[in-house]
Scaffold this active site. Structure first.
Site, mmCIF file in Angstrom:
data_model
loop_
_atom_site.group_PDB
_atom_site.id
_atom_site.type_symbol
_atom_site.label_atom_id
_atom_site.label_comp_id
_atom_site.label_asym_id
_atom_site.label_seq_id
_atom_site.Cartn_x
_atom_site.Cartn_y
_atom_site.Cartn_z
ATOM 1 N N CYS A 114 76.100 -43.055 94.022
ATOM 2 C CA CYS A 114 77.145 -42.465 93.168
ATOM 3 C C CYS A 114 78.226 -41.737 93.966
ATOM 4 C CB CYS A 114 76.521 -41.535 92.134
ATOM 5 S SG CYS A 114 75.445 -42.420 90.990
ATOM 6 N N HIS A 256 81.837 -36.406 89.573
ATOM 7 C CA HIS A 256 81.066 -37.601 89.201
ATOM 8 C C HIS A 256 80.427 -37.377 87.832
ATOM 9 C CE1 HIS A 256 78.145 -40.690 89.004
ATOM 10 N NE2 HIS A 256 77.125 -39.904 89.271
ATOM 11 N N ASN A 286 77.183 -42.846 82.839
ATOM 12 C CA ASN A 286 77.220 -42.684 84.295
ATOM 13 C C ASN A 286 77.385 -44.071 84.919
ATOM 14 O OD1 ASN A 286 76.537 -42.440 87.025
ATOM 15 N ND2 ASN A 286 74.975 -40.884 86.648
#
Ligand code: UT7
Length: 335
Positions: A114, A256, A286
């Site tokens: 990520c 994020h 996500n």
């Protein structure tokens, strides 16, 4: 004083696959509920790729939009940040570059889960500073739903598919869009918190078939949550300091999109008021490496992020890995 050429943002675009999955859709096959998912993650729906599609399909769409935004049809290099390459070998970036008509430009993948977009910014900035490329197409694309265990309710409700891309060009460190000092880090002692156990050399060298669920992504959610909050807070503060900014100077904060509660906790610790936080997790979930450029592209297209805004951005993910940087948003049209 450094005389290195800075990397300057000159285009941005994003792409979401059309198929939508709501929390109620997930609750039909998993022991979960819309109320649990909304209250624990802030997610209402997410997008998933069509059967037979792959990460490169998302990457090509986002890449095309970023090239259009930058008004260029060639670049000196292509970097693709992803955890879900089309195949284990070769890298996906060369195929993406070819499909975008970018000829024989150097192209490679970056694997930082990520944090991939921020690590990709560092790679692109390095290519530009070294004079290897005058401009770079950086794409971050993930089809996370292809590695999620469909029976694991803790990850299946969070992770989703999408792509974002930027074009960076050589320029001056003091012009709008110049990527500020990059703060990056990792902690491999905690690699077990986020992993796909099988499919790599460790499992293959045993000569034994992988366990039935070992090909899937696993996350120790509670521990990851704690590290995500602490690390994104500290890294963001460091990036602001290295840029010579006070946190009160930050007009927009983009973290994020891991979980809305993580975003709230990080923003509160940094003292970033709600109206300065960018978020799209409710609609997209996500999306791994794609999370930040997708968020920035959407915010710029909607006018939530505008020329002159001082932007602080941060990411955190498997590895563990993390990063943050700053930039003043340039004049550009997002697609
Ligand atoms: O993107 C890279 C970095 N990733 C992250 O930063 C994600 C970090 N972690 C998280 O976002 C959260 O830890 C999760 C959303 C994964 C989980 O939320 P949580 O508040 O930490 O829940 P938990 O894992 O502590 O579980 C609480 C309870 C458990 O039940 P018991 O043991 O209390 O009876 C879970 O079994 O919630 C249960 N649970 C669920 N219940 C309904 C876990 N997932 C679900 C679910 N639906 N989907």
């Amino acid at each position: 004083m450094s005389t290195a050429r800075a990397a300057v943002l000159s285009g941005i675009g994003s792409y979401l696959p059309p198929d939508r999955v709501t929390n109620d859709d997930l609750a039909q096959r998993l022991d979960t509920s819309d109320a649990w998912i909304r209250s624990r993650t802030g997610i209402a729906e997410r997008r998933v790729i069509a059967p037979g599609a792959a990460t490169s399909d998302l990457a090509v769409e986002a890449g095309q939009r970023a090239l259009k935004s930058a008004a260029v049809d060639t670049v000196g290099a292509v970097v693709l940040a992803t955890t879900t390459p089309d195949q284990p070998c070769p890298a996906t970036a060369p195929q993406v570059a070819a499909r975008l008509g970018l000829g024989r430009a150097p192209a490679f993948d970056v694997a930082a889960v990520c944090s991939g977009f921020v690590y990709g910014l560092a790679s692109a900035a390095g290519l530009i500073a070294a004079g290897i490329a005058d401009d770079v197409l950086l794409i971050a694309a993930d089809a996370f739903t292809t590695i999620i265990d469909p029976e694991d309710r803790t990850t299946a409700v969070i992770f989703a598919d999408g792509a974002g891309a930027v074009v960076l060009r050589a320029g001056d460190a003091d012009e709008p869009g110049a990527i500020g000092p990059l703060v990056l880090g990792s902690d491999g002692e905690l690699s077990h918190l986020i992993e796909v156990p099988a499919g790599g050399s460790r499992q293959r060298s045993t000569g034994q078939p992988a366990g039935p669920r070992d090909q899937y992504f696993r996350m120790q959610g509670r521990d990851t949550y704690r590290h995500a909050v602490n690390t994104m807070t500290a890294t963001s503060a460091q990036a602001a300091e290295r840029a010579g900014w006070q946190l009160a100077d930050v007009d927009r904060f983009a973290a994020h999109q891991a979980n809305a509660r993580i975003l709230d906790a990080v923003s509160e610790r940094l003292g970033v008021p709600e109206e300065r936080r960018l978020s799209n997790i409710e609609r997209v979930g996500n999306t791994g490496a794609a999370s930040l450029p997708l968020l920035l592209s959407e915010a710029a297209a909607q006018g939530d992020l505008a020329a002159g805004h001082r932007l602080l951005l941060t990411a955190f993910g498997g590895g563990l890995s993390w990063g943050a940087t700053t930039l003043t948003w340039p004049e550009l049209q997002a697609f």
